[in-house]
Design a protein around this motif. Structure first.
Motif, PDB file in Angstrom:
ATOM      1  N   PRO A 194       0.678  -1.228  -0.008  1.00  0.00           N
ATOM      2  CA  PRO A 194      -0.137  -0.259   0.015  1.00  0.00           C
ATOM      3  C   PRO A 194       0.934   1.427   0.207  1.00  0.00           C
ATOM      4  CG  PRO A 194      -0.059  -1.103   2.172  1.00  0.00           C
ATOM      5  CD  PRO A 194       0.433  -2.166   1.128  1.00  0.00           C
ATOM      6  N   VAL A 195       1.980   1.278   0.797  1.00  0.00           N
ATOM      7  CA  VAL A 195       2.733   2.529   0.829  1.00  0.00           C
ATOM      8  C   VAL A 195       3.418   2.653  -0.482  1.00  0.00           C
ATOM      9  CG1 VAL A 195       4.669   3.777   1.988  1.00  0.00           C
ATOM     10  CG2 VAL A 195       2.991   2.319   3.287  1.00  0.00           C
ATOM     11  N   GLY A 196       3.773   1.628  -1.338  1.00  0.00           N
ATOM     12  CA  GLY A 196       4.079   1.757  -2.395  1.00  0.00           C
ATOM     13  C   GLY A 196       3.571   2.312  -3.432  1.00  0.00           C
ATOM     14  N   ILE A 197       2.098   1.793  -3.334  1.00  0.00           N
ATOM     15  CA  ILE A 197       1.130   2.372  -4.421  1.00  0.00           C
ATOM     16  C   ILE A 197       1.029   3.951  -4.201  1.00  0.00           C
ATOM     17  CG2 ILE A 197      -1.331   2.498  -4.934  1.00  0.00           C
ATOM     18  CD1 ILE A 197      -1.157  -0.849  -4.373  1.00  0.00           C
ATOM     19  N   LEU A 198       1.017   4.247  -2.770  1.00  0.00           N
ATOM     20  CA  LEU A 198       0.655   5.700  -2.688  1.00  0.00           C
ATOM     21  C   LEU A 198       1.946   6.544  -3.131  1.00  0.00           C
ATOM     22  CD1 LEU A 198      -1.054   5.682   0.847  1.00  0.00           C
ATOM     23  CD2 LEU A 198      -1.960   5.949  -1.261  1.00  0.00           C
ATOM     24  N   LEU A 199       3.028   6.001  -2.936  1.00  0.00           N
ATOM     25  CA  LEU A 199       4.336   6.628  -3.142  1.00  0.00           C
ATOM     26  C   LEU A 199       4.317   6.885  -4.680  1.00  0.00           C
ATOM     27  CD1 LEU A 199       7.098   5.262  -0.788  1.00  0.00           C
ATOM     28  CD2 LEU A 199       6.369   7.768  -1.241  1.00  0.00           C
ATOM     29  N   ALA A 200       4.083   5.879  -5.568  1.00  0.00           N
ATOM     30  CA  ALA A 200       4.052   5.900  -6.932  1.00  0.00           C
ATOM     31  C   ALA A 200       3.197   6.647  -7.802  1.00  0.00           C
ATOM     32  CB  ALA A 200       3.703   4.180  -7.648  1.00  0.00           C
ATOM     33  N   LEU A 201       1.723   6.910  -6.844  1.00  0.00           N
ATOM     34  CA  LEU A 201       0.814   7.810  -7.189  1.00  0.00           C
ATOM     35  C   LEU A 201       1.351   9.245  -7.107  1.00  0.00           C
ATOM     36  CD1 LEU A 201      -2.535   6.160  -6.143  1.00  0.00           C
ATOM     37  CD2 LEU A 201      -1.500   6.358  -8.770  1.00  0.00           C
ATOM     38  N   GLY A 202       1.752   9.184  -5.820  1.00  0.00           N
ATOM     39  CA  GLY A 202       2.331  10.590  -5.390  1.00  0.00           C
ATOM     40  C   GLY A 202       3.497  11.145  -6.448  1.00  0.00           C
ATOM     41  N   ARG A 203       4.334  10.271  -6.742  1.00  0.00           N
ATOM     42  CA  ARG A 203       5.410  10.591  -7.819  1.00  0.00           C
ATOM     43  C   ARG A 203       4.843  11.079  -9.136  1.00  0.00           C
ATOM     44  NH1 ARG A 203      11.332   7.859  -8.379  1.00  0.00           N
ATOM     45  NH2 ARG A 203      12.163   9.438  -9.623  1.00  0.00           N
ATOM     46  N   ARG A 204       3.795  10.521  -9.446  1.00  0.00           N
ATOM     47  CA  ARG A 204       2.872  10.991 -10.774  1.00  0.00           C
ATOM     48  C   ARG A 204       1.865  12.194 -10.464  1.00  0.00           C
ATOM     49  NH1 ARG A 204       2.886   7.392 -15.024  1.00  0.00           N
ATOM     50  NH2 ARG A 204       0.497   7.734 -15.395  1.00  0.00           N
ATOM     51  N   SER A 205       1.879  12.686  -9.404  1.00  0.00           N
ATOM     52  CA  SER A 205       0.868  13.354  -8.976  1.00  0.00           C
ATOM     53  C   SER A 205       1.261  14.939  -9.770  1.00  0.00           C
ATOM     54  CB  SER A 205       0.815  13.723  -7.366  1.00  0.00           C
ATOM     55  OG  SER A 205       0.082  14.789  -7.214  1.00  0.00           O
ATOM     56  N   GLN A 206      -0.006  15.715  -9.938  1.00  0.00           N
ATOM     57  CA  GLN A 206       0.071  16.915 -10.275  1.00  0.00           C
ATOM     58  C   GLN A 206       0.586  18.062  -9.011  1.00  0.00           C
ATOM     59  OE1 GLN A 206      -0.900  17.724 -13.626  1.00  0.00           O
ATOM     60  NE2 GLN A 206      -0.956  15.675 -13.996  1.00  0.00           N
ATOM     61  N   MET A 207       0.218  17.514  -7.818  1.00  0.00           N
ATOM     62  CA  MET A 207       0.726  18.441  -6.899  1.00  0.00           C
ATOM     63  C   MET A 207       2.165  18.481  -6.679  1.00  0.00           C
ATOM     64  SD  MET A 207      -2.647  17.842  -4.379  1.00  0.00           S
ATOM     65  CE  MET A 207      -3.043  16.314  -4.950  1.00  0.00           C
ATOM     66  N   ALA A 208       2.754  19.660  -6.712  1.00  0.00           N
ATOM     67  CA  ALA A 208       4.279  19.823  -6.555  1.00  0.00           C
ATOM     68  C   ALA A 208       4.445  19.338  -5.346  1.00  0.00           C
ATOM     69  CB  ALA A 208       4.851  21.143  -6.801  1.00  0.00           C
ATOM     70  N   VAL A 209       4.196  19.658  -3.983  1.00  0.00           N
ATOM     71  CA  VAL A 209       4.741  19.290  -2.887  1.00  0.00           C
ATOM     72  C   VAL A 209       4.638  17.897  -2.767  1.00  0.00           C
ATOM     73  CG1 VAL A 209       4.448  19.720  -0.404  1.00  0.00           C
ATOM     74  CG2 VAL A 209       3.846  21.686  -1.763  1.00  0.00           C
ATOM     75  N   ILE A 210       3.641  17.206  -2.780  1.00  0.00           N
ATOM     76  CA  ILE A 210       3.641  15.881  -2.826  1.00  0.00           C
ATOM     77  C   ILE A 210       4.358  14.873  -3.803  1.00  0.00           C
ATOM     78  CG2 ILE A 210       1.923  13.865  -3.097  1.00  0.00           C
ATOM     79  CD1 ILE A 210      -0.276  15.295  -2.090  1.00  0.00           C
ATOM     80  N   ARG A 211       4.303  15.593  -4.792  1.00  0.00           N
ATOM     81  CA  ARG A 211       5.561  15.045  -5.686  1.00  0.00           C
ATOM     82  C   ARG A 211       6.938  14.986  -5.396  1.00  0.00           C
ATOM     83  NH1 ARG A 211       4.262  17.554 -10.455  1.00  0.00           N
ATOM     84  NH2 ARG A 211       5.934  18.916 -10.309  1.00  0.00           N
ATOM     85  N   THR A 212       7.292  16.275  -4.841  1.00  0.00           N
ATOM     86  CA  THR A 212       8.674  16.555  -4.629  1.00  0.00           C
ATOM     87  C   THR A 212       8.723  15.579  -3.244  1.00  0.00           C
ATOM     88  OG1 THR A 212       8.326  18.732  -5.087  1.00  0.00           O
ATOM     89  CG2 THR A 212      10.102  17.938  -4.062  1.00  0.00           C
ATOM     90  N   LEU A 213       7.939  15.519  -2.397  1.00  0.00           N
ATOM     91  CA  LEU A 213       8.182  14.644  -0.968  1.00  0.00           C
ATOM     92  C   LEU A 213       8.464  13.163  -1.565  1.00  0.00           C
ATOM     93  CD1 LEU A 213       5.698  15.966   1.444  1.00  0.00           C
ATOM     94  CD2 LEU A 213       8.162  16.396   1.610  1.00  0.00           C
ATOM     95  N   CYS A 214       7.507  12.826  -2.276  1.00  0.00           N
ATOM     96  CA  CYS A 214       7.701  11.115  -2.801  1.00  0.00           C
ATOM     97  C   CYS A 214       8.908  10.983  -3.489  1.00  0.00           C
ATOM     98  CB  CYS A 214       6.448  10.896  -3.623  1.00  0.00           C
ATOM     99  SG  CYS A 214       5.037  10.863  -2.597  1.00  0.00           S
ATOM    100  N   ILE A 215       9.361  11.857  -4.346  1.00  0.00           N
ATOM    101  CA  ILE A 215      10.485  11.896  -5.269  1.00  0.00           C
ATOM    102  C   ILE A 215      11.669  11.672  -3.893  1.00  0.00           C
ATOM    103  CG2 ILE A 215      12.169  12.580  -6.773  1.00  0.00           C
ATOM    104  CD1 ILE A 215       9.940  13.606  -8.497  1.00  0.00           C
ATOM    105  N   ALA A 216      11.597  12.587  -3.254  1.00  0.00           N
ATOM    106  CA  ALA A 216      12.655  12.718  -2.217  1.00  0.00           C
ATOM    107  C   ALA A 216      13.027  11.472  -1.701  1.00  0.00           C
ATOM    108  CB  ALA A 216      12.562  13.824  -1.509  1.00  0.00           C
ATOM    109  N   GLU A 267       8.756   2.243  -7.112  1.00  0.00           N
ATOM    110  CA  GLU A 267       9.274   2.224  -8.378  1.00  0.00           C
ATOM    111  C   GLU A 267       8.707   1.063  -9.221  1.00  0.00           C
ATOM    112  OE1 GLU A 267      11.730   4.861  -9.750  1.00  0.00           O
ATOM    113  OE2 GLU A 267      10.206   5.380  -8.585  1.00  0.00           O
ATOM    114  N   VAL A 268       8.388  -0.156  -8.725  1.00  0.00           N
ATOM    115  CA  VAL A 268       7.952  -1.184  -9.449  1.00  0.00           C
ATOM    116  C   VAL A 268       6.525  -0.792  -9.957  1.00  0.00           C
ATOM    117  CG1 VAL A 268       7.050  -3.679  -9.406  1.00  0.00           C
ATOM    118  CG2 VAL A 268       9.249  -2.931  -8.273  1.00  0.00           C
ATOM    119  N   ILE A 269       5.695  -0.342  -8.817  1.00  0.00           N
ATOM    120  CA  ILE A 269       4.152   0.089  -9.326  1.00  0.00           C
ATOM    121  C   ILE A 269       4.421   0.966 -10.538  1.00  0.00           C
ATOM    122  CG2 ILE A 269       2.214   1.133  -8.434  1.00  0.00           C
ATOM    123  CD1 ILE A 269       2.436  -1.445  -7.026  1.00  0.00           C
ATOM    124  N   ARG A 270       5.190   2.081 -10.096  1.00  0.00           N
ATOM    125  CA  ARG A 270       5.306   3.129 -11.227  1.00  0.00           C
ATOM    126  C   ARG A 270       5.536   2.495 -12.712  1.00  0.00           C
ATOM    127  NH1 ARG A 270       8.786   7.416 -12.949  1.00  0.00           N
ATOM    128  NH2 ARG A 270      10.632   6.234 -12.085  1.00  0.00           N
TER     129      ARG A 270
END
Lengths: 387, 342
Positions: A194-216, A267-270
């Motif tokens: 579940p955490v991996g799925i959320l992180l993968a979605l976050g990384r593709r998110s349009q919201m800059a803060v969430i995306r940056t946090l997930c990538i970091a 990364e796998v989910i992404r």
């Protein structure tokens, strides 16, 4: 086109029964000559490999089974006369007596002897809740999942840790062996998906803060070795926390492994998400689905199905990586087997090898089961993507 | 060496941050929680620390932990063991997770100063030695010129070996491996004539060879590895208790007091023994140390004297059969010497 007008013409009116293929083209002999002995080079290769297989196989069987010592109470049973034991000189064979004697220690580590029924009960609970969940035929999947992923772990925790309902408290430092391997990998697997799925979605998110946090998070965790994560979690973390806060070392390791697995899982989910055509997203949008509906109902089911091999690969990798916790002095199956080599009661030239063979076999058993199960699920979910 | 540096760096960092975490009065702390937290070799070291099937610890280092508990509580079972790897032993001591480290740790100046530990008692004098095939017919390491020597790479052992052969103007052919298991296998397979590592390790390795009797451990020791308990700097009271737990065991051996006869010895007329066992009137040796006046009696009753502990764990009474050598009493040609208990 048979015609009574033209008697000369001869056209067979019905088919002949099919002849059997020539004898040299069928059966074992044909298969052998086609696959193993077609030509000089192949024949030589076959003979050489066969000799090697038979030779090593015979030695292996001999060492593992024929010459092996199955019963015994101390090292003398697994040592030759020269080494101070009872076996004839020159003898070498597996010392299964060592594994038999140490079996409960390998399973649960230094867990107090008269309390060992608790981890065994946990193993049983674990099997009883997980097995029906893995069988597609069994109904009530939602209730079962709740049982396996929420209720069972909570019960297991109190059962193992004690201190309630009159159970003797058992510190996590006494836990060991397969128990530690299974707890860490189970929690890691249950948390990382579940955490991996959320992180993968976050990384593709349009919201800059969430995306940056997930990538970091992903890049930071993925960029360092697991050993470093474990070391930081177990020794540096307490130094940065306010004095007096004491998070259990076992818990810290579990958190470390879960974080690490989550980053890889993301990364796998992404990878799966990127394989879903844009039309699927747009189709979902045009139906008026919300973001979460779109992901849960349209995108994720397709994406996850695509990356099952990758997911299982991560699980298997993580299961084996749990051995690294011995670096922070927690002894998983492999660690406890190795520590047993120092038992003066059992030291001999064959015990280390026997212990390692045993540990390897247990690891293989779990990993192979995971791999077979993922193959089964892939075939079951196969809806035309197979090539 | 890289690993050593990493450990040192982490330990130093831990020291920098962790001073507040480590309580200044360890004895008070130990008494309050009711047990001694002892850091031991978690990977297991034959004769020094190992766990049986039920999870009970035994070994020379374990006896020291028990002795400290017996000294403080009069009960050797009041110990909790923290299994530690070579990497995490120093941070564990520094952060206050353990009260004392008895994990076959070599006393060196940098550990004493830079890492902020205190060493004093040495419960095993180890050192690098050589094991050779009997068929070579050598009696001394000085006859090893031209030999192929199996050694683990990246260790101080490898450097000591080079120094020793160079200093004695001898040649040798190093056969190096990354892992100890590989060195063992290579030596057993006859790929080299000589095996070098710490002497206590050689005895343990010899047990796992195909023909142990075909190999002999040479008398020379070419490096100093005093192994002893370590505590944090800045708590002298606790340091004394740990050191004197070992010295009490050595003193008992000098007096001939054993686990079996310690009760009889209570009635001894010898003033030294009376004082030692806490039978002397108005003696405050125990309370001055911060423990019960019967502390030495409690230690001997629980683990026996040093000689007994040695023989039971690594000596003739064990599988290792290590001779006393440097670890004999000073009066018998060894280095074990305890300050007078008076």
């Amino acid at each position: 086109m048979t015609s009574k007008n033209n008697d000369i013409a001869f056209v067979r009116s019905h088919m002949l029964a099919a002849e059997k293929p020539p004898r040299q083209e069928i059966g074992l002999a044909a298969w052998l000559s086609r696959n193993l002995f077609s030509g000089l080079f192949d024949t030589i290769l076959t003979l050489v490999s066969l000799t090697l297989i038979v030779w090593t196989g015979a030695h292996l069987v001999n060492w593992l089974l024929v010459n092996a010592v199955w019963f015994g109470t101390d090292r003398t049973f697994c040592a030759t006369v020269e080494q101070g034991g009872i076996q004839p000189n020159g003898w070498s064979g597996a010392c299964w007596a060592f594994v038999g004697e140490k079996f409960s220690y390998f399973m649960v580590g230094a867990y107090p002897v008269h309390e060992r029924w608790r981890p065994y009960l946990v193993f049983a609970l674990f099997a009883a809740t997980l097995a029906p969940l893995l069988m597609p035929r069994v109904p009530h999947k939602a209730a079962n999942a709740l049982l396996a992923f929420v209720i069972m772990p909570v019960i297991s925790f109190f059962l193992l840790h004690g201190g309630v309902f009159g159970l003797m408290p058992v510190e996590t430092s006494l836990w060991g062996g397969l128990l530690v391997t299974l707890i860490i990998s189970y929690v890691g697997i249950v948390v990382s998906l579940p955490v991996g799925i959320l992180l993968a979605l976050g990384r593709r998110s349009q919201m800059a803060v969430i995306r940056t946090l997930c990538i970091a998070f992903i890049e930071l965790i993925r960029g360092v070795p697991l050993i470093t994560v474990l070391f930081l979690a177990s020794y540096m973390l307490p130094l940065f926390l306010p004095p007096g806060t004491n998070i259990d070392k076992f818990l810290r390791a579990v958190i470390g492994v879960s974080m690490f697995a989550s980053a890889y899982m993301a990364e796998v989910i992404r990878g799966g998400l990127q394989a879903i055509p844009k039309g699927q997203f747009e189709g979902a949008d045009s139906l008026g689905l919300s973001y979460w509906q779109k992901m849960a109902l349209i995108v994720m089911p397709q994406a996850i199905k695509l990356v099952i091999p990758g997911i299982v690969n991560t699980f298997i990798g993580m299961f084996k990586d749990t051995s690294l916790v011995s670096i922070i002095s927690m002894y998983d199956l492999l660690g406890i087997v190795r520590a047993s080599f120092a038992d003066a009661n059992w030291v001999s030239s064959v015990t280390p090898l026997t212990g390692l063979v045993f540990a390897g076999f247990v690891f293989w058993l779990f990993c192979f089961s995971m791999s077979r199960y993922s193959g089964f699920i892939e075939r079951r979910l196969d809806t035309g993507h197979k090539r | 060496m890289k690993k050593t540096l990493l450990t040192a760096a982490i330990a130093a960092a831990a020291f920098g941050f962790g001073v507040s975490a480590a309580s200044a009065d360890t004895l008070e702390n130990v008494k309050k929680k009711g047990f001694v937290q002892c850091g031991v070799n978690g990977a297991g070291l034959l004769g020094f620390a190992s766990q049986d099937t039920a999870g009970n610890w035994s070994g020379l280092d374990i006896d020291l932990c028990k002795a400290v508990a017996a000294s403080v509580f009069g009960d050797a079972t009041k110990v909790k063991y923290t299994p530690l790897s070579a990497k995490d032993r120093f941070p564990a001591l520094q952060s206050g997770e353990i009260d004392l480290l008895a994990r076959n740790t070599t006393w060196t100046i940098s550990r004493d100063t830079q890492l902020g530990f205190n060493f004093r008692a040495v419960n095993y004098y180890d050192g690098q030695g050589f094991m050779a095939k009997k068929s070579l017919g050598v009696k001394s390491a000085l006859e090893l010129s031209g030999a192929a020597v199996c050694v683990q790479t990246g260790t101080t052992t490898e450097l000591n070996l080079a120094d020793y052969f160079k200093a004695n103007k001898m040649d040798y052919k190093p056969v190096v491996f990354e892992k100890q298991e590989e060195v063992d296998a290579a030596y057993d397979a006859g790929r080299c004539d000589v095996y070098t590592t710490d002497q206590s390790g050689l005895y343990a390795i010899r047990l796992t060879l195909k023909q142990p009797d075909e190999h002999v451990i040479l008398p020379e020791i070419i490096s100093k590895e005093p192994l002893g308990p370590a505590v944090r700097q800045g708590d002298d009271k606790w340091f004394d208790i740990v050191s004197y737990a070992h010295y009490a065991m050595v003193t008992a051996e000098e007096f001939g007091i054993t686990q079996a006869n310690v009760d009889e010895m209570l009635t001894s007329e010898n003033p030294d023994i009376k004082r030692f066992l806490g039978e002397e009137k108005d003696s405050t040796i125990g309370p001055d140390l911060g423990v019960d006046n019967k502390w030495a009696y409690n230690i001997i009753k629980a683990v026996g004297n040093y000689g007994e502990s040695f023989e039971r764990n690594v000596g003739e009474g064990s599988q290792l059969k290590i001779s006393r050598g440097l670890n004999n009493l000073w009066s018998k040609g060894g280095l074990q010497y305890a300050p007078p208990i008076r």
